[in-house]
Design a protein around this motif. Sequence first.
Motif, PDB file in Angstrom:
ATOM      1  N   HIS A 213       0.743  -0.668   0.373  1.00 15.99           N
ATOM      2  CA  HIS A 213       0.238  -0.117   0.217  1.00 15.99           C
ATOM      3  C   HIS A 213       1.007   1.009   0.011  1.00 15.99           C
ATOM      4  N   ASN A 248      -3.912   2.247   9.388  1.00 15.13           N
ATOM      5  CA  ASN A 248      -4.849   0.557   8.334  1.00 15.13           C
ATOM      6  C   ASN A 248      -5.323   0.043   9.631  1.00 15.13           C
ATOM      7  N   VAL A 256      -2.479   4.623   5.815  1.00 11.53           N
ATOM      8  CA  VAL A 256      -2.258   4.367   4.423  1.00 11.53           C
ATOM      9  C   VAL A 256      -2.946   5.667   3.942  1.00 11.53           C
ATOM     10  N   GLU A 258      -4.770   7.069   1.166  1.00 16.79           N
ATOM     11  CA  GLU A 258      -5.961   6.620  -0.150  1.00 16.79           C
ATOM     12  C   GLU A 258      -5.668   7.451  -0.882  1.00 16.79           C
TER      13      GLU A 258
END
Length: 292
Positions: A213, A248, A256, A258
């Motif tokens: 990720h 996360n 993380v 996005e």
Amino acid sequence: MLLWSGFEHIVRQAEPLAPHTWFQLGGPAEFFAEPRTLDELQGLVRRCAEEELPIRVLGGGSNVLVRDEGVPGLVVRFAEGVFADIQVAAGRVTAGGAAKLGHVISSAVREGLAGLEALVAIPGTVGGALHGNAGSRGGDIGQWTRRATVMTRSGEVIERQRDELVFAYRESSLDELAILSAEFELEAEDPEQLTKRMQQQWIVKKASQPLGHQSAGCIFKNPRGMSAGMLIDQAGLKGTRIGGAEVNDRHANFIVAEPGAASHDVLRLIELVRSRVADRIGIDLELEIQVW
Ligand code: EPU
């Protein structure tokens, strides 16, 4: 430009840094260069010292968050393949500072040399790994390091032997500007056994961490004897989101990014996590990642 006379062919202005980092966030470097030789690197370092311009070396970009406003001064990243040699001989692995840690680990395992396989799944370069003494529960890179060649902020090349090196949890005395190469002394073991052990460790990590990720690994250092991830989880923060940044679900010490996230979302989420853990559990978390 006068400042870079003699280096015009390698210095670029306003280079976006996001594509060079795992978070893929943040603004540009004021100046950016990818030196191809030791001389070029040394020339750039000396020029920065003369001009009192800040200089930073970017490794694999897997443990750094670049601020949205970008980075003043020069950011240096070794050109593809430069300082990235890996050699294995007589129980020792010698690797360039820009070699990928993963490549060094697989070269060692292939030759039946044990120790570094505990670092499987850690991204980044040898230089970055040594700078922060990267490791996992099974050990860290420092314990296998016998020697390192570094470049100082004034452009001097120095060799540091084992007895001058100090490594602690995510800390290393190798804080010079750049790590050019390092030598690791490892232990002989059957390559098949070693490969199996490495694969098992990889499976465990893959199950417990959001590998692949947009993140920078663990955000905070583990407070003595505890897991920062467990504390953030206990504080009920998994899934907490600011803008495009999220704590996360698999491992709470990972943030993380996005799609649509900005660097300031991550920074605000870091502050939120820190203050909630302090309020609810009474522990002050310390950053592990580098913020530029
Ligand atoms: N845990 C939770 N919730 C979470 C995360 C962890 O309850 O969200 C629990 C786990 O179930 C386990 C304990 O906490 O019982 C420890 O978790 P884990 O084995 O994942 O280890 P960690 O201490 O959280 C450290 C390193 C990692 C490294 C792993 C595995 C630090 C800050 N983290 O994490 O390193 O991969 O051990 O060896 O030292 C990194 O430095 O970027 C990093 C990811």
